[in-house]
Write a protein that holds these residues in place. Structure first.
Motif, PDB file in Angstrom:
ATOM      1  N   ILE A  67       4.844 -62.866  40.448  1.00 17.79           N
ATOM      2  CA  ILE A  67       6.091 -62.742  39.689  1.00 17.79           C
ATOM      3  C   ILE A  67       6.780 -61.425  40.004  1.00 17.79           C
ATOM      4  N   ILE A  68       8.094 -61.511  40.182  1.00 16.18           N
ATOM      5  CA  ILE A  68       8.915 -60.320  40.436  1.00 16.18           C
ATOM      6  C   ILE A  68       9.834 -60.121  39.240  1.00 16.18           C
ATOM      7  N   ASN A  69       9.700 -58.999  38.577  1.00 16.83           N
ATOM      8  CA  ASN A  69      10.517 -58.709  37.397  1.00 16.83           C
ATOM      9  C   ASN A  69      11.962 -58.408  37.790  1.00 16.83           C
ATOM     10  N   SER A  70      12.904 -59.049  37.077  1.00 19.33           N
ATOM     11  CA  SER A  70      14.323 -58.770  37.320  1.00 19.33           C
ATOM     12  C   SER A  70      15.004 -58.283  36.047  1.00 19.33           C
ATOM     13  N   ASP A  71      14.249 -57.619  35.181  1.00 17.78           N
ATOM     14  CA  ASP A  71      14.806 -57.008  33.980  1.00 17.78           C
ATOM     15  C   ASP A  71      15.029 -55.522  34.253  1.00 17.78           C
ATOM     16  N   LYS A  72      16.269 -55.086  34.138  1.00 21.41           N
ATOM     17  CA  LYS A  72      16.611 -53.723  34.551  1.00 21.41           C
ATOM     18  C   LYS A  72      15.994 -52.639  33.684  1.00 21.41           C
ATOM     19  N   MET A  73      15.554 -52.965  32.461  1.00 23.41           N
ATOM     20  CA  MET A  73      14.907 -51.964  31.612  1.00 23.41           C
ATOM     21  C   MET A  73      13.398 -51.924  31.827  1.00 23.41           C
ATOM     22  N   GLN A  74      12.818 -53.052  32.245  1.00 16.25           N
ATOM     23  CA  GLN A  74      11.371 -53.103  32.421  1.00 16.25           C
ATOM     24  C   GLN A  74      10.904 -52.453  33.725  1.00 16.25           C
ATOM     25  N   VAL A  75      11.846 -52.050  34.573  1.00 16.99           N
ATOM     26  CA  VAL A  75      11.442 -51.351  35.801  1.00 16.99           C
ATOM     27  C   VAL A  75      10.999 -49.921  35.500  1.00 16.99           C
ATOM     28  N   TYR A  76      11.348 -49.408  34.310  1.00 22.49           N
ATOM     29  CA  TYR A  76      11.010 -48.025  33.954  1.00 22.49           C
ATOM     30  C   TYR A  76       9.629 -47.939  33.320  1.00 22.49           C
ATOM     31  N   LYS A  77       8.973 -46.823  33.548  1.00 23.58           N
ATOM     32  CA  LYS A  77       7.693 -46.563  32.893  1.00 23.58           C
ATOM     33  C   LYS A  77       7.926 -46.223  31.421  1.00 23.58           C
ATOM     34  N   GLY A  78       7.017 -46.680  30.584  1.00 23.24           N
ATOM     35  CA  GLY A  78       7.099 -46.375  29.161  1.00 23.24           C
ATOM     36  C   GLY A  78       7.929 -47.375  28.383  1.00 23.24           C
ATOM     37  N   LEU A  79       7.977 -47.181  27.059  1.00 26.05           N
ATOM     38  CA  LEU A  79       8.737 -48.034  26.147  1.00 26.05           C
ATOM     39  C   LEU A  79       8.380 -49.517  26.343  1.00 26.05           C
ATOM     40  N   ASP A  80       7.088 -49.780  26.453  1.00 20.76           N
ATOM     41  CA  ASP A  80       6.643 -51.142  26.739  1.00 20.76           C
ATOM     42  C   ASP A  80       6.966 -52.116  25.610  1.00 20.76           C
ATOM     43  N   ILE A  81       6.837 -51.668  24.358  1.00 21.89           N
ATOM     44  CA  ILE A  81       7.146 -52.537  23.224  1.00 21.89           C
ATOM     45  C   ILE A  81       8.647 -52.736  23.132  1.00 21.89           C
ATOM     46  N   THR A  82       9.382 -51.660  23.246  1.00 21.67           N
ATOM     47  CA  THR A  82      10.844 -51.699  23.097  1.00 21.67           C
ATOM     48  C   THR A  82      11.490 -52.593  24.146  1.00 21.67           C
ATOM     49  N   THR A  83      10.992 -52.529  25.388  1.00 24.38           N
ATOM     50  CA  THR A  83      11.566 -53.349  26.463  1.00 24.38           C
ATOM     51  C   THR A  83      10.864 -54.704  26.597  1.00 24.38           C
ATOM     52  N   SER A 199      21.827 -36.591  23.813  1.00 23.70           N
ATOM     53  CA  SER A 199      22.590 -37.544  22.997  1.00 23.70           C
ATOM     54  C   SER A 199      23.294 -38.591  23.859  1.00 23.70           C
ATOM     55  N   ASP A 200      23.018 -38.568  25.173  1.00 22.79           N
ATOM     56  CA  ASP A 200      23.639 -39.506  26.101  1.00 22.79           C
ATOM     57  C   ASP A 200      22.731 -40.721  26.276  1.00 22.79           C
ATOM     58  N   TYR A 201      23.209 -41.889  25.847  1.00 20.79           N
ATOM     59  CA  TYR A 201      22.436 -43.122  25.971  1.00 20.79           C
ATOM     60  C   TYR A 201      23.102 -44.099  26.939  1.00 20.79           C
ATOM     61  N   THR A 202      23.738 -43.546  27.946  1.00 18.31           N
ATOM     62  CA  THR A 202      24.433 -44.390  28.930  1.00 18.31           C
ATOM     63  C   THR A 202      23.712 -44.429  30.270  1.00 18.31           C
ATOM     64  N   ARG A 203      22.558 -43.780  30.373  1.00 17.26           N
ATOM     65  CA  ARG A 203      21.864 -43.706  31.646  1.00 17.26           C
ATOM     66  C   ARG A 203      20.413 -44.162  31.494  1.00 17.26           C
ATOM     67  N   GLY A 204      19.913 -44.734  32.580  1.00 18.00           N
ATOM     68  CA  GLY A 204      18.492 -45.039  32.658  1.00 18.00           C
ATOM     69  C   GLY A 204      17.982 -45.925  31.542  1.00 18.00           C
ATOM     70  N   VAL A 205      16.728 -45.697  31.191  1.00 18.22           N
ATOM     71  CA  VAL A 205      16.076 -46.523  30.188  1.00 18.22           C
ATOM     72  C   VAL A 205      16.576 -46.237  28.771  1.00 18.22           C
ATOM     73  N   ARG A 206      17.315 -45.146  28.612  1.00 14.05           N
ATOM     74  CA  ARG A 206      17.861 -44.838  27.280  1.00 14.05           C
ATOM     75  C   ARG A 206      18.890 -45.878  26.844  1.00 14.05           C
ATOM     76  N   ARG A 207      19.353 -46.695  27.779  1.00 13.14           N
ATOM     77  CA  ARG A 207      20.306 -47.754  27.428  1.00 13.14           C
ATOM     78  C   ARG A 207      19.627 -48.935  26.754  1.00 13.14           C
ATOM     79  N   ALA A 208      18.305 -48.995  26.813  1.00 17.75           N
ATOM     80  CA  ALA A 208      17.575 -50.150  26.293  1.00 17.75           C
ATOM     81  C   ALA A 208      17.842 -50.347  24.804  1.00 17.75           C
ATOM     82  N   ILE A 209      18.097 -51.589  24.426  1.00 15.72           N
ATOM     83  CA  ILE A 209      18.301 -51.888  23.010  1.00 15.72           C
ATOM     84  C   ILE A 209      17.033 -51.533  22.244  1.00 15.72           C
ATOM     85  N   GLY A 210      17.216 -50.773  21.168  1.00 15.83           N
ATOM     86  CA  GLY A 210      16.083 -50.300  20.396  1.00 15.83           C
ATOM     87  C   GLY A 210      15.814 -48.826  20.601  1.00 15.83           C
ATOM     88  N   VAL A 211      16.623 -48.177  21.439  1.00 14.53           N
ATOM     89  CA  VAL A 211      16.515 -46.721  21.632  1.00 14.53           C
ATOM     90  C   VAL A 211      17.698 -45.996  20.976  1.00 14.53           C
TER      91      VAL A 211
END
Length: 326
Positions: A67-83, A199-211
């Motif tokens: 399986i190849i993941n195509s979720d743009k938030m799950q490519v980041y390390k951490g926040l496993d529950i949130t993503t 306070s910037d939530y427009t970049r990287g994994v900080r965009r994930a819903i729940g952050v």
């Protein structure tokens, strides 16, 4: 008077010679073998619809599949529950690619990045005679790979499976899922990730819903003079907003899939998973079993060749090839 009849040897010859027809069909098969593209399965669906579950179900039935993941938030390390990453137990031994590969939480993993890494993974899987299954909610990533990557289009043939859940039902299910994520420790996970200086939530994994939804609560929580009643209200508001934003995301994703469906309709199969939200036993009949039948046809139906009745099978045909007579 005796009359003798002599049968000509020509009369004993077959009226129809099947060899030219068989030779022609075998030549066509050989050309098809040379032109045949490797196959890739793409599983689409809104967040919470069951894409990962179906991908794992199918991978266990069509080994060696990966399986190849195509979720743009799950490519980041951490926040496993949130993503909402699959756990090791949920993976059931199936190899996953592109999960937790980005160390920098501020790096913007783009569609071009996905195409590059996904192509490497697909090439590797196919090189080991495996079946690549792409699954994830970032439809822009899938669109970039399938529609705009010329190398991918030239080499691979796709079968698209759309796991669809009625939006009102899905929204209710997503709300319940947020509650389960909170119970599983999402707040502690986000709390550890939180940085008061950012306070910037427009970049990287900080965009994930729940952050970003918990920003105001976590800032108030860190205040020495914070009011407990206010903190409680902010926490409730953060959870409520997380639910709302998940539902909004699901609605946008369905709109996107509907648009892609008009493009990929010929190779797209919709699997109605609405009933399985309430009745878990319906999953196998309504989704998994149908998905397996579709893949069986996609992967193996073209391994058959039509030959004339009575014609001998060529010893050069592979064992998996079936002979169908008419």
């Amino acid at each position: 008077m005796n009359i003798s009849i002599t049968l000509s040897s020509a009369v004993c010859k077959p009226i129809v010679n099947f060899q030219p027809a068989l030779t022609s069909l075998l030549n066509q098969h050989h050309q098809q073998q040379q032109q045949r593209k490797d196959k890739v399965v793409v599983i689409m669906g809104a967040t919470g619809s069951g894409k990962s579950k179906l991908a794992i179900d199918l991978a266990t039935h069509f080994p060696p599949a990966e399986i190849i993941n195509s979720d743009k938030m799950q490519v980041y390390k951490g926040l496993d529950i949130t993503t909402n990453k699959v756990t090791e137990e949920e993976c059931r031994g199936v190899t996953h690619h592109l999960l937790s590969i980005v160390d920098d939480p501020n790096y913007n993993f783009t569609a071009n990045d996905f195409c590059h890494h996904a192509s490497l993974a697909i090439d590797s899987i196919v090189g080991r005679d495996g079946l690549p299954i792409i699954a994830g909610g970032s439809n822009s990533f899938i669109e970039a790979l399938v529609n705009h990557d010329s190398t991918f289009r030239a080499r691979y043939e796709c079968c698209f499976l759309w796991v669809d859940v009625s939006l009102p039902i899905l929204h209710s299910s997503l709300s319940s899922r947020v509650d389960r994520m909170i119970e599983a420790g999402q707040l502690d996970e986000v709390r550890q990730f939180f940085d008061h200086s950012i306070s910037d939530y427009t970049r990287g994994v900080r965009r994930a819903i729940g952050v970003p939804e918990f920003d105001e609560f976590l800032r108030e929580e860190g205040s020495t003079y914070g009011d407990q009643s206010k903190k409680k209200k902010l926490l409730e508001a953060a959870i409520a907003m997380t639910k709302v934003n998940n539902c909004k995301l699901a609605s946008r994703q369905v709109q996107k899939i509907n648009r892609l469906y008009t493009i990929w309709k010929k190779n797209t199969y919709r699997l109605n998973a609405t009933e399985s939200v309430f009745n878990k036993s319906a999953w196998d009949d309504d989704v998994a079993a149908k998905g397996r039948r579709i893949l069986q046809k996609f992967l193996y139906d073209d391994a058959c060749v039509l030959v004339p009745a009575g014609a001998p099978l060529s010893p050069s045909l592979p064992p998996a090839m079936a002979a169908i007579t008419h």
